[in-house]
Design an enzyme around this catalytic site. Sequence first.
Site, mmCIF file in Angstrom:
data_model
loop_
_atom_site.group_PDB
_atom_site.id
_atom_site.type_symbol
_atom_site.label_atom_id
_atom_site.label_comp_id
_atom_site.label_asym_id
_atom_site.label_seq_id
_atom_site.Cartn_x
_atom_site.Cartn_y
_atom_site.Cartn_z
ATOM 1 N N LYS A 13 63.040 73.804 65.768
ATOM 2 C CA LYS A 13 63.797 72.711 66.411
ATOM 3 C C LYS A 13 62.875 71.872 67.304
ATOM 4 O O LYS A 13 62.886 70.641 67.232
ATOM 5 C CB LYS A 13 64.954 73.285 67.260
ATOM 6 C CG LYS A 13 65.932 74.149 66.448
ATOM 7 C CD LYS A 13 67.079 74.655 67.288
ATOM 8 C CE LYS A 13 66.683 75.638 68.383
ATOM 9 N NZ LYS A 13 66.124 76.918 67.860
ATOM 10 N N ARG A 87 75.051 75.864 71.942
ATOM 11 C CA ARG A 87 74.805 77.206 71.401
ATOM 12 C C ARG A 87 76.042 78.082 71.457
ATOM 13 O O ARG A 87 75.968 79.253 71.090
ATOM 14 C CB ARG A 87 73.738 77.899 72.243
ATOM 15 C CG ARG A 87 72.329 77.589 71.849
ATOM 16 C CD ARG A 87 71.475 78.159 72.966
ATOM 17 N NE ARG A 87 70.367 78.893 72.455
ATOM 18 C CZ ARG A 87 69.123 78.434 72.437
ATOM 19 N NH1 ARG A 87 68.850 77.237 72.875
ATOM 20 N NH2 ARG A 87 68.160 79.190 71.990
ATOM 21 N N ARG A 126 53.634 82.335 68.261
ATOM 22 C CA ARG A 126 53.736 81.039 68.945
ATOM 23 C C ARG A 126 52.993 81.029 70.282
ATOM 24 O O ARG A 126 52.999 81.997 71.024
ATOM 25 C CB ARG A 126 55.194 80.683 69.202
ATOM 26 C CG ARG A 126 55.318 79.403 70.061
ATOM 27 C CD ARG A 126 56.690 78.838 70.105
ATOM 28 N NE ARG A 126 57.669 79.781 70.588
ATOM 29 C CZ ARG A 126 58.965 79.513 70.640
ATOM 30 N NH1 ARG A 126 59.404 78.351 70.202
ATOM 31 N NH2 ARG A 126 59.795 80.405 71.089
ATOM 32 N N ARG A 159 55.089 82.771 75.637
ATOM 33 C CA ARG A 159 56.356 82.842 76.385
ATOM 34 C C ARG A 159 56.821 84.288 76.552
ATOM 35 O O ARG A 159 56.694 85.092 75.638
ATOM 36 C CB ARG A 159 57.444 82.056 75.635
ATOM 37 C CG ARG A 159 57.478 80.600 75.987
ATOM 38 C CD ARG A 159 58.370 79.759 75.113
ATOM 39 N NE ARG A 159 59.699 80.269 74.824
ATOM 40 C CZ ARG A 159 60.625 79.591 74.149
ATOM 41 N NH1 ARG A 159 60.350 78.362 73.713
ATOM 42 N NH2 ARG A 159 61.798 80.106 73.900
ATOM 43 N N ARG A 170 67.189 87.859 70.873
ATOM 44 C CA ARG A 170 67.539 86.444 70.654
ATOM 45 C C ARG A 170 68.131 86.236 69.262
ATOM 46 O O ARG A 170 69.081 85.460 69.101
ATOM 47 C CB ARG A 170 66.289 85.575 70.819
ATOM 48 C CG ARG A 170 65.890 85.410 72.279
ATOM 49 C CD ARG A 170 64.459 84.971 72.409
ATOM 50 N NE ARG A 170 64.218 83.628 71.943
ATOM 51 C CZ ARG A 170 63.017 83.167 71.606
ATOM 52 N NH1 ARG A 170 61.958 83.956 71.681
ATOM 53 N NH2 ARG A 170 62.874 81.935 71.203
#
Length: 213
Positions: A13, A87, A126, A159, A170
Amino acid sequence: MRIVLFGPPGSGKGTQAGILKQKTGAAHISTGDALREAVANKTKVGLEAKSFMDRGELVPDSVVIAIAEQKLRSTGDNGFILDGFPRTVAQAEALDVALRGLNKPLEHVVNLKVDDEELISRLSGRRVCSSCGEPYHVHTKAPARENVCDKCGAALVHRDDDKPDAIRNRLQVYKTQTEPVLGYYEAQGLLRNVEAVGGIEDIANRILEAVAK
Ligand code: AP5
């Protein structure tokens, strides 16, 4: 362009919103980025949100709805790309009310489809820029200089919610609390499904084709 970019954690996203913003001039509104900024600045909202985010849980609706409404009020004529909001069904309902008030109805909800194995690989590799938020990946989108952002030169970070336990949580939270929002938008005729595996530019073109129909 007035769209929601929807999809599980790691579906791209943020990556796609950055490209679409460049191509269309629409504002990129990421509740995740806004919350991370609040955490970094140790604001009241940030202090409340941090423990939810670190565990991979959703931050309470009232907090994120207020953030999204405030950002939407300041968007210009080129529209907006919502990334990571809504969400929950309650957030989707609040968004409808807010957009009705602004006379800027949603045009499309783009659902980025990626399987779990690929999501885990993307999230665990990431790295993100600590200053401008640009996303990278150790294998598929490495910066020119190790751990340095190509765009602004700041350091890249891993992160806290991209660690294995938080990633698992998640994905579970997405399935139980967020996926039901797809039915809400399907009933409104706004849902556009896009296969989001492959080249990043190819996926951006697929999104542009889907929203041109
Ligand atoms: P948020 O920051 O929104 O996280 P997320 O939805 O989990 O999404 P991500 O940022 O992890 O992934 P992405 O889909 O943007 O993928 P990206 O482009 O980075 O939210 C974080 C937290 O904040 C939440 O857990 C929650 O606590 C809270 N929060 C935020 N909004 C909320 C809300 N509305 N309600 C309640 N709580 C909220 O890409 C991922 C990786 O894949 C990158 O490394 C990238 O380089 C790579 N990649 C991208 N595309 C490709 C491709 N095509 N091929 C290979 N690799 C790719």
